[in-house]
Design a protein around this motif. Structure first.
Motif, PDB file in Angstrom:
ATOM      1  N   SER A  14       0.829  -1.202   0.000  1.00 17.92           N
ATOM      2  CA  SER A  14       0.000   0.000   0.000  1.00 17.92           C
ATOM      3  C   SER A  14       0.867   1.258   0.000  1.00 17.92           C
ATOM      4  CB  SER A  14      -0.926  -0.021   1.215  1.00 17.92           C
ATOM      5  OG  SER A  14      -1.815   1.048   1.174  1.00 17.92           O
ATOM      6  N   ASP A  15       1.910   1.263   0.808  1.00 21.72           N
ATOM      7  CA  ASP A  15       2.812   2.417   0.854  1.00 21.72           C
ATOM      8  C   ASP A  15       3.552   2.592  -0.475  1.00 21.72           C
ATOM      9  OD1 ASP A  15       2.062   2.908   3.461  1.00 21.72           O
ATOM     10  OD2 ASP A  15       3.866   2.004   4.353  1.00 21.72           O
ATOM     11  N   ARG A  16       4.011   1.493  -1.048  1.00 19.76           N
ATOM     12  CA  ARG A  16       4.795   1.547  -2.289  1.00 19.76           C
ATOM     13  C   ARG A  16       3.969   2.091  -3.451  1.00 19.76           C
ATOM     14  NH1 ARG A  16       6.178  -3.909  -3.818  1.00 19.76           N
ATOM     15  NH2 ARG A  16       6.747  -4.015  -1.649  1.00 19.76           N
ATOM     16  N   TYR A  17       2.679   1.768  -3.483  1.00 23.34           N
ATOM     17  CA  TYR A  17       1.833   2.179  -4.602  1.00 23.34           C
ATOM     18  C   TYR A  17       0.776   3.210  -4.189  1.00 23.34           C
ATOM     19  CZ  TYR A  17       4.039  -1.720  -6.946  1.00 23.34           C
ATOM     20  OH  TYR A  17       4.968  -2.569  -7.498  1.00 23.34           O
ATOM     21  N   GLU A  18       1.078   3.959  -3.157  1.00 21.93           N
ATOM     22  CA  GLU A  18       0.139   4.943  -2.618  1.00 21.93           C
ATOM     23  C   GLU A  18      -0.351   5.941  -3.664  1.00 21.93           C
ATOM     24  OE1 GLU A  18      -0.079   8.063   1.147  1.00 21.93           O
ATOM     25  OE2 GLU A  18       1.820   7.142   0.602  1.00 21.93           O
ATOM     26  N   SER A  19       0.532   6.391  -4.540  1.00 21.30           N
ATOM     27  CA  SER A  19       0.149   7.407  -5.524  1.00 21.30           C
ATOM     28  C   SER A  19      -0.333   6.799  -6.849  1.00 21.30           C
ATOM     29  CB  SER A  19       1.316   8.358  -5.776  1.00 21.30           C
ATOM     30  OG  SER A  19       2.425   7.644  -6.279  1.00 21.30           O
ATOM     31  N   ASP A  20      -0.320   5.475  -6.964  1.00 22.76           N
ATOM     32  CA  ASP A  20      -0.796   4.821  -8.184  1.00 22.76           C
ATOM     33  C   ASP A  20      -2.310   4.671  -8.147  1.00 22.76           C
ATOM     34  OD1 ASP A  20       1.621   3.938  -9.842  1.00 22.76           O
ATOM     35  OD2 ASP A  20       2.179   3.290  -7.823  1.00 22.76           O
ATOM     36  N   PRO A  21      -2.934   4.607  -9.325  1.00 19.11           N
ATOM     37  CA  PRO A  21      -4.385   4.446  -9.346  1.00 19.11           C
ATOM     38  C   PRO A  21      -4.786   3.057  -8.846  1.00 19.11           C
ATOM     39  CG  PRO A  21      -3.498   4.256 -11.569  1.00 19.11           C
ATOM     40  CD  PRO A  21      -2.357   4.666 -10.669  1.00 19.11           C
ATOM     41  N   TYR A  75      -0.612  -5.019  -8.957  1.00 17.69           N
ATOM     42  CA  TYR A  75       0.592  -4.505  -8.327  1.00 17.69           C
ATOM     43  C   TYR A  75       1.266  -5.636  -7.559  1.00 17.69           C
ATOM     44  CZ  TYR A  75      -1.635  -0.108  -9.522  1.00 17.69           C
ATOM     45  OH  TYR A  75      -2.226   0.934 -10.211  1.00 17.69           O
ATOM     46  N   GLU A  82      -9.920   0.706  -4.026  1.00 20.31           N
ATOM     47  CA  GLU A  82     -10.268   1.897  -3.263  1.00 20.31           C
ATOM     48  C   GLU A  82     -11.732   1.793  -2.862  1.00 20.31           C
ATOM     49  OE1 GLU A  82      -9.038   6.388  -3.608  1.00 20.31           O
ATOM     50  OE2 GLU A  82     -10.458   5.858  -5.181  1.00 20.31           O
ATOM     51  N   ARG A 103      -8.122   1.940   1.332  1.00 22.54           N
ATOM     52  CA  ARG A 103      -7.622   1.033   0.289  1.00 22.54           C
ATOM     53  C   ARG A 103      -7.467  -0.356   0.884  1.00 22.54           C
ATOM     54  NH1 ARG A 103      -3.375   3.127  -4.203  1.00 22.54           N
ATOM     55  NH2 ARG A 103      -4.849   4.451  -5.286  1.00 22.54           N
TER      56      ARG A 103
END
Length: 145
Positions: A14-21, A75, A82, A103
């Motif tokens: 979750s942290d690694r892909y926080e800004s991904d859709p 991912y 979301e 998320r």
């Protein structure tokens, strides 16, 4: 070792892909829910099995082929969902104007991995041999959380 601690690996993902859709979004309302702002579904609709899978944090095997054809993003083999919850805390209150956002990470299961391998074989024109399938399994199975 992080595969044994699903909570920790989910937090890291979750942290690694926080800004991904997200892979997809679910909007939860008191009387119905929607998927990616699509049509309304009642909570007792057969499609609501998707919500059971989200609640269980597992990739829904029944929709795997649809996700594949729609090119839904994965991912690290997982899905980011979301949730936008407009439901009030008390049933008597009106729906929230601004949803509570969260998320959820959906993880693969043995069943989804099998279905995914079948899709790969289908895309390859059903040319996988038994040794190739065993090799593919040997590469994929260690990634299960």
């Amino acid at each position: 070792m992080t595969g044994y601690n699903i909570t920790r690996s989910a937090e890291e993902l979750s942290d690694r892909y926080e800004s991904d859709p997200p892979s997809f979004s679910i909007h939860l309302y008191p009387e119905y829910w929607t998927l990616n702002n699509g049509p309304k579904f009642l909570y007792n609709n057969p499609v609501a099995s998707l919500l059971d899978d989200v609640r269980a944090h597992r990739i829904p095997v029944d929709y795997l082929e649809l996700f594949d054809s729609a090119r839904v993003p994965f991912y690290d083999g997982c899905m980011l969902v979301e949730l936008l919850d407009y439901r009030p805390k008390r049933a008597k209150d009106p729906p929230l104007e601004k949803p509570e956002k969260s998320r959820v990470i959906l993880h693969p299961s043995g069943e989804t991995l099998w279905a995914d391998m079948c899709l790969m074989n289908q895309r390859a024109g059903f040319k996988f041999t038994d040794p190739q399938v065993l090799e593919l399994e040997a590469q994929i199975l260690p990634t299960i959380h």
